[in-house]
Design an enzyme around this catalytic site. Structure first.
Site, PDB file in Angstrom:
ATOM      1  N   ARG A 124      -6.877   2.706  48.188  1.00 23.09           N
ATOM      2  CA  ARG A 124      -5.060   3.146  47.695  1.00 23.09           C
ATOM      3  C   ARG A 124      -5.435   3.673  46.861  1.00 23.09           C
ATOM      4  NH1 ARG A 124      -2.202  -1.925  45.452  1.00 23.09           N
ATOM      5  NH2 ARG A 124      -0.563  -1.056  46.417  1.00 23.09           N
ATOM      6  N   ASN A 181       2.917   4.447  37.515  1.00 22.73           N
ATOM      7  CA  ASN A 181       2.927   3.380  37.536  1.00 22.73           C
ATOM      8  C   ASN A 181       3.506   2.454  38.443  1.00 22.73           C
ATOM      9  OD1 ASN A 181       2.406   0.023  36.126  1.00 22.73           O
ATOM     10  ND2 ASN A 181       4.434   0.331  35.393  1.00 22.73           N
ATOM     11  N   LYS A 182       3.944   1.588  38.999  1.00 24.14           N
ATOM     12  CA  LYS A 182       4.984   1.379  39.661  1.00 24.14           C
ATOM     13  C   LYS A 182       6.322   1.931  40.038  1.00 24.14           C
ATOM     14  CE  LYS A 182       4.075  -1.309  42.154  1.00 24.14           C
ATOM     15  NZ  LYS A 182       3.348  -0.648  43.229  1.00 24.14           N
ATOM     16  N   ASP A 216      -1.458   2.464  36.150  1.00 24.68           N
ATOM     17  CA  ASP A 216      -2.330   2.529  37.326  1.00 24.68           C
ATOM     18  C   ASP A 216      -3.038   3.359  37.151  1.00 24.68           C
ATOM     19  OD1 ASP A 216      -2.048   0.678  39.764  1.00 24.68           O
ATOM     20  OD2 ASP A 216       0.071   0.734  38.638  1.00 24.68           O
ATOM     21  N   GLY A 225      -2.241  -5.118  41.422  1.00 24.09           N
ATOM     22  CA  GLY A 225      -2.835  -4.493  39.609  1.00 24.09           C
ATOM     23  C   GLY A 225      -4.546  -3.698  39.621  1.00 24.09           C
TER      24      GLY A 225
END
Length: 346
Positions: free
Chosen positions: A91, A247-248, A237, A49
């Site tokens: 990341r 995003n995911k 994100d 997250g």
């Protein structure tokens, strides 16, 4: 100087993270006493997250400062570049990681001396963490205005307390609406391949006593067609200056389905996730993760040996699919290119 939430605990000597890979079957914790241990926790998704990653990296920077401390300020700053690089290389997509590390580095340079610097950096990391909680609660208050009593909200991935320092962004909106007395129900999609919706969102909401129904990813369109969904709320994100949102993986699919069915699609994100230096979604680096996340589930192989795998961790949702972006400074509507910039002019 301490901090303790569902996601993380800063004891003053170490960062303790709930291991999100083990939820909901176990509640285990990872203790990080070095900056490299924090980097590993971020890379291996012990913590995930965007806001939670940013705050964890800030505490990692503090641990690194203690390891690298020397009496010469310029030499210390130089050593801290290595710490920042190790943490930054974990990341690539979540901009909060770089935002937090840049804030820590800029604070160090502005402080300008070694006397008291370790305590100063610890305070800065604590400020980042505490501000995140305040920001999320503000996002919740603004976003709750968009939900009516009796609404059912579809969520994707986990943008709750576990994805932040506490309270959450997308789930923060739902929490705030429930706290206002609204009867809100949630459909949480499972979010393959890492199952953050099934493992984390459902777990969080059940702990809070919020009505949640779990669905598989391929059920969301049918649920919309049946009239079971009133709104979609997701986290982010990274938000580009034109309003494109990383995003995911699977977020884009949900946004397209929401558009087709005339359902509002909201993004809940702090201004620290908005990257005005990124022009469009095409400029956002998309992390690809290991193939076993797709070929295995719960430690069991579910695909043939040696099958080729494409496993991007994120996708980009085009701005025209997004009804509004909910921030701690208010709700932003199109045109995003103009209105996102206004957030930083105030």
């Amino acid at each position: 100087m301490k901090l303790k939430t569902m996601t993380m605990e800063w004891t003053g000597d170490e960062l303790i993270l709930i291991d999100q890979r083990k939820i909901p079957l176990k509640e285990e914790y990872m203790s990080c006493k070095t900056y490299k241990e924090v980097a590993l926790a971020i890379k291996e998704m012990v913590v995930r997250g965007a806001p939670a990653i940013g705050a964890s990296a800030a505490f990692g920077y503090v641990l690194g400062a203690r390891e690298k401390f020397v009496e010469d300020f310029e030499a210390f700053v130089e050593k801290m570049r290595e710490v920042k690089e190790v943490l930054a290389n974990t990341r690539p997509t979540a901009v909060n990681l770089f935002w937090a590390l840049n804030r820590m580095e800029n604070a160090l340079r502005k402080y300008g001396k070694v006397e008291g610097v370790l305590e100063f950096l610890e305070n800065e990391a604590l400020n980042i963490a505490k501000e995140d909680i305040e920001v999320n609660m503000a996002i919740g208050r603004y976003g709750a205005q968009l939900l009516k009593d009796g609404d059912t909200v579809l969520t994707h991935c986990n943008a709750g307390a576990l994805a932040t320092v506490d309270y959450g962004t997308a789930l923060g909106v739902i929490r705030a609406a429930v706290e206002q007395g609204k009867r809100i129900k949630v459909f949480a999609d499972e979010t393959r391949p890492y199952l953050q919706g099934a493992r984390l969102t459902a777990w969080e909401l059940m702990k809070d006593g919020i009505d949640v129904t779990l669905i598989s990813d391929n059920m969301s369109g049918w649920a919309m067609k049946l009239g079971k969904i009133n709104a979609v709320i997701v986290g982010a994100d990274r938000v580009a200056s034109n309003g494109d949102v990383a995003n995911k993986i699977g977020t884009y699919m949900v946004a397209v389905l929401a558009k087709r069915h005339g359902i509002p699609f909201y993004v809940a994100a702090p201004t620290s996730t908005i990257d005005l230096n990124t022009q469009t979604g095409k400029d956002i680096p998309i992390e690809e993760r290991k193939h076993t996340e797709v070929t295995h589930c719960g430690g069991t192989q579910i695909a043939p040996d040696n099958v080729k795998v494409f496993n991007p961790a994120f996708d980009v949702t085009n701005a025209e699919l997004i009804t509004a972006i909910i921030t701690e400074k208010g709700i932003v509507y199109p045109p995003y290119e103009e209105n996102l910039k206004k957030l930083f002019e105030e």
